[in-house]
Design a protein around this motif. Structure first.
Motif, PDB file in Angstrom:
ATOM      1  N   VAL A  77       0.856  -1.177   0.000  1.00 19.87           N
ATOM      2  CA  VAL A  77       0.000   0.000   0.000  1.00 19.87           C
ATOM      3  C   VAL A  77       0.895   1.230   0.000  1.00 19.87           C
ATOM      4  N   VAL A  78       0.663   2.107  -0.968  1.00 20.52           N
ATOM      5  CA  VAL A  78       1.427   3.343  -1.100  1.00 20.52           C
ATOM      6  C   VAL A  78       0.575   4.485  -0.563  1.00 20.52           C
ATOM      7  N   VAL A  79       1.111   5.238   0.381  1.00 19.77           N
ATOM      8  CA  VAL A  79       0.375   6.327   1.024  1.00 19.77           C
ATOM      9  C   VAL A  79       1.132   7.624   0.807  1.00 19.77           C
ATOM     10  N   GLY A  80       0.425   8.687   0.407  1.00 23.43           N
ATOM     11  CA  GLY A  80       1.082   9.968   0.214  1.00 23.43           C
ATOM     12  C   GLY A  80       0.109  11.119   0.342  1.00 23.43           C
ATOM     13  N   PRO A  81       0.630  12.335   0.545  1.00 26.79           N
ATOM     14  CA  PRO A  81      -0.242  13.511   0.671  1.00 26.79           C
ATOM     15  C   PRO A  81      -0.938  13.819  -0.648  1.00 26.79           C
ATOM     16  N   ALA A  82      -2.152  14.351  -0.549  1.00 26.63           N
ATOM     17  CA  ALA A  82      -2.921  14.643  -1.752  1.00 26.63           C
ATOM     18  C   ALA A  82      -3.876  15.800  -1.504  1.00 26.63           C
ATOM     19  N   LEU A 138      -3.128   5.229  -1.678  1.00 27.13           N
ATOM     20  CA  LEU A 138      -4.046   5.997  -0.833  1.00 27.13           C
ATOM     21  C   LEU A 138      -3.518   7.416  -0.700  1.00 27.13           C
ATOM     22  N   GLY A 139      -4.292   8.375  -1.198  1.00 23.09           N
ATOM     23  CA  GLY A 139      -3.947   9.779  -1.013  1.00 23.09           C
ATOM     24  C   GLY A 139      -4.651  10.319   0.213  1.00 23.09           C
ATOM     25  N   VAL A 140      -3.906  10.951   1.108  1.00 25.52           N
ATOM     26  CA  VAL A 140      -4.480  11.483   2.345  1.00 25.52           C
ATOM     27  C   VAL A 140      -4.315  12.992   2.381  1.00 25.52           C
ATOM     28  N   GLY A 141      -5.311  13.663   2.898  1.00 25.05           N
ATOM     29  CA  GLY A 141      -5.291  15.116   2.949  1.00 25.05           C
ATOM     30  C   GLY A 141      -4.537  15.636   4.160  1.00 25.05           C
ATOM     31  N   GLU A 142      -3.915  16.776   4.005  1.00 27.05           N
ATOM     32  CA  GLU A 142      -3.155  17.387   5.102  1.00 27.05           C
ATOM     33  C   GLU A 142      -4.015  17.630   6.337  1.00 27.05           C
ATOM     34  N   PRO A 143      -5.290  18.024   6.207  1.00 29.56           N
ATOM     35  CA  PRO A 143      -6.073  18.309   7.421  1.00 29.56           C
ATOM     36  C   PRO A 143      -6.531  17.082   8.187  1.00 29.56           C
ATOM     37  N   LEU A 144      -6.314  15.873   7.655  1.00 26.17           N
ATOM     38  CA  LEU A 144      -6.846  14.684   8.310  1.00 26.17           C
ATOM     39  C   LEU A 144      -6.307  14.568   9.733  1.00 26.17           C
ATOM     40  N   ALA A 145      -7.205  14.460  10.694  1.00 23.39           N
ATOM     41  CA  ALA A 145      -6.822  14.430  12.101  1.00 23.39           C
ATOM     42  C   ALA A 145      -5.973  13.206  12.415  1.00 23.39           C
ATOM     43  N   ALA A 146      -5.115  13.340  13.414  1.00 26.07           N
ATOM     44  CA  ALA A 146      -4.184  12.273  13.760  1.00 26.07           C
ATOM     45  C   ALA A 146      -4.900  10.958  14.029  1.00 26.07           C
ATOM     46  N   GLU A 147      -5.977  10.976  14.787  1.00 27.38           N
ATOM     47  CA  GLU A 147      -6.660   9.728  15.138  1.00 27.38           C
ATOM     48  C   GLU A 147      -7.232   9.040  13.905  1.00 27.38           C
ATOM     49  N   ARG A 148      -7.714   9.820  12.946  1.00 33.16           N
ATOM     50  CA  ARG A 148      -8.237   9.216  11.721  1.00 33.16           C
ATOM     51  C   ARG A 148      -7.102   8.619  10.889  1.00 33.16           C
ATOM     52  N   ALA A 177       2.968  -4.485   3.312  1.00 32.35           N
ATOM     53  CA  ALA A 177       4.079  -3.532   3.312  1.00 32.35           C
ATOM     54  C   ALA A 177       3.535  -2.154   2.952  1.00 32.35           C
ATOM     55  N   LEU A 178       4.202  -1.135   3.454  1.00 31.48           N
ATOM     56  CA  LEU A 178       3.806   0.253   3.183  1.00 31.48           C
ATOM     57  C   LEU A 178       4.954   1.002   2.539  1.00 31.48           C
ATOM     58  N   LEU A 179       4.638   1.777   1.503  1.00 31.45           N
ATOM     59  CA  LEU A 179       5.550   2.782   0.962  1.00 31.45           C
ATOM     60  C   LEU A 179       4.929   4.128   1.283  1.00 31.45           C
ATOM     61  N   VAL A 180       5.569   4.874   2.160  1.00 33.21           N
ATOM     62  CA  VAL A 180       4.994   6.102   2.713  1.00 33.21           C
ATOM     63  C   VAL A 180       5.752   7.305   2.164  1.00 33.21           C
ATOM     64  N   MET A 181       5.039   8.146   1.435  1.00 36.52           N
ATOM     65  CA  MET A 181       5.638   9.311   0.792  1.00 36.52           C
ATOM     66  C   MET A 181       5.302  10.570   1.586  1.00 36.52           C
ATOM     67  N   GLY A 182       6.258  11.482   1.683  1.00 37.09           N
ATOM     68  CA  GLY A 182       5.986  12.756   2.356  1.00 37.09           C
ATOM     69  C   GLY A 182       7.255  13.492   2.708  1.00 37.09           C
ATOM     70  N   ASP A 183       7.169  14.803   2.710  1.00 39.41           N
ATOM     71  CA  ASP A 183       8.309  15.653   3.039  1.00 39.41           C
ATOM     72  C   ASP A 183       8.175  16.195   4.459  1.00 39.41           C
ATOM     73  N   TRP A 188       2.753   9.798   7.677  1.00 39.53           N
ATOM     74  CA  TRP A 188       3.559   9.185   8.739  1.00 39.53           C
ATOM     75  C   TRP A 188       2.678   8.660   9.857  1.00 39.53           C
ATOM     76  N   GLN A 189       1.568   9.364  10.133  1.00 45.02           N
ATOM     77  CA  GLN A 189       0.682   8.897  11.192  1.00 45.02           C
ATOM     78  C   GLN A 189      -0.166   7.714  10.727  1.00 45.02           C
ATOM     79  N   VAL A 190      -0.421   7.593   9.427  1.00 45.31           N
ATOM     80  CA  VAL A 190      -1.012   6.361   8.907  1.00 45.31           C
ATOM     81  C   VAL A 190      -0.044   5.196   9.150  1.00 45.31           C
ATOM     82  N   LEU A 191       1.228   5.424   8.864  1.00 40.99           N
ATOM     83  CA  LEU A 191       2.246   4.408   9.137  1.00 40.99           C
ATOM     84  C   LEU A 191       2.265   4.042  10.614  1.00 40.99           C
TER      85      LEU A 191
END
Length: 250
Positions: free
Chosen positions: A49-54, A130-140, A156-162, A217-220
Motif C-alpha cells: 500500500v502506497v500512502v502519500g499527501p494529496a 491511498l492519497g491522504v489530505g493534510e487536514p486529516l486528524a491524527a486519530e483518523r 508492506a507500506l511505501l509512505v511518501m511525504g516531506d 507518517w501517522q497512517v504508518l
C-alpha cells in the motif's frame, strides 16, 4: 499485519527528467529510496500500500494501474502504479492492460512513488495507493493505518511525504527557527520505528511548517502498532530548504 515499510520524500524533483540539470543533487536521496524499496521486496509482502499527501481531487484509494503524470512539471513523462509499471512517454505501461477502476489520476506524491516502483521493477506484490489530505486528524490517520494492516497477512507500506519546507531563507515556506528541531524529531522517530512518537506529532505545527508527510507518517504509525518492527534511517538532508527523510522498517 505490517511486515515492512519504506519512507521516502515526494518532491517531483526526485525524478531526474523533472530535475533536469539539477538531477545529481538528489542522487543520494534516490539511492536511499532504492535501498528502502529493497527492504520492502525482501519482506515478501502479500500486498503493498502506497500512502502519500494529496489535494482534494487526489484523495482516497487508487487502484493498481492508476496513471500519474509529470506533464504539469513540463516533462512528457507518465507513470502507472503497480507491478512492472514501466514508463513510456505515451503514458502506457509496457506489457500491461488497463485496470478497471484505475482511471483516477494519481496525486503528485503517488506519481513519484509509481516512478520509484517502476525504477526498481517492482513485481513482488499487488499495489494500491491511498492519497491522504493534510487536514486529516491524527486519530483518523492512525485508524486508517490500523485498517490497512489488516488487509493481508503480510502488508508492506511505501509512505511518501516531506518534512518541513522552512529550513532556509530560500525555502518554499521561508525560514522558521522551529523547522530544524521538528525535522530532527521526525527523522529520529522514523529511524527508530517509534510509533508513539509519530502518533504524537503536532499536526498544527506540521501545518505551519508545511510538512506534507505528517498525515502519511501517522497512517504508518497506526499500521505499525504491535508489529515490533525495527527502523533504520537511510538519508536525512534539506536540499532547497525542505526536509527529506528516507527510512526503512523491517
Amino acid at each position: 499485519m505490517l511486515v515492512a515499510a519504506a519512507v521516502c520524500p515526494c518532491p517531483p524533483l526526485l525524478v531526474p527528467d523533472v530535475a533536469a540539470g539539477a538531477a545529481p543533487e538528489l542522487d543520494a536521496a534516490r539511492a536511499a529510496c532504492t535501498d528502502a524499496l529493497g527492504v520492502l521486496a525482501a519482506a515478501r509482502p502479500d500486498r503493498l500500500v502506497v500512502v502519500g499527501p494529496a489535494e482534494q481531487s487526489g484523495r482516497g484509494p487508487h487502484s493498481e494501474g492508476a496513471r500519474g503524470t509529470f506533464r504539469g512539471f513540463g516533462v512528457d513523462l507518465d507513470v502507472r502504479l503497480g507491478r512492472n509499471g514501466a514508463r513510456t512517454p505515451e503514458g502506457s505501461a509496457a506489457g500491461s492492460e488497463p485496470v478497471e477502476g484505475a482511471d483516477r489520476p494519481l496525486p503528485p506524491s503517488l506519481a513519484v512513488a509509481a516512478w520509484l516502483l517502476g525504477r526498481t521493477d517492482w513485481s513482488d506484490a499487488p499495489v494500491e495507493g491511498l492519497g491522504v489530505g493534510e487536514p486529516l486528524a491524527a486519530e483518523r490517520c492512525i485508524q486508517s493505518g490500523r485498517e490497512i494492516a489488516t488487509r493481508a497477512e503480510r502488508v508492506a507500506l511505501l509512505v511518501m511525504g516531506d518534512a518541513s519546507a522552512c529550513r532556509t531563507l530560500k525555502a518554499p515556506g521561508y525560514l522558521d527557527d522551529r523547522a530544524a528541531g521538528f525535522d530532527a524529531a521526525v527523522a529520529q522517530a522514523l529511524g527508530a520505528a517509534d510509533v508513539a512518537a509519530l502518533q504524537a506529532l503536532d499536526a498544527e505545527l506540521a501545518y505551519e511548517l508545511k510538512a506534507s508527510g505528517r498525515a502519511p507518517w501517522q497512517v504508518l504509525a497506526g499500521a505499525g502498532e504491535g508489529a515490533g518492527l525495527a527502523g533504520a534511517l537511510l538519508y536525512e538532508d534539506a536540499p532547497y530548504g525542505v526536509g527529506y527523510v528516507v527510512a526503512a522498517w523491517s
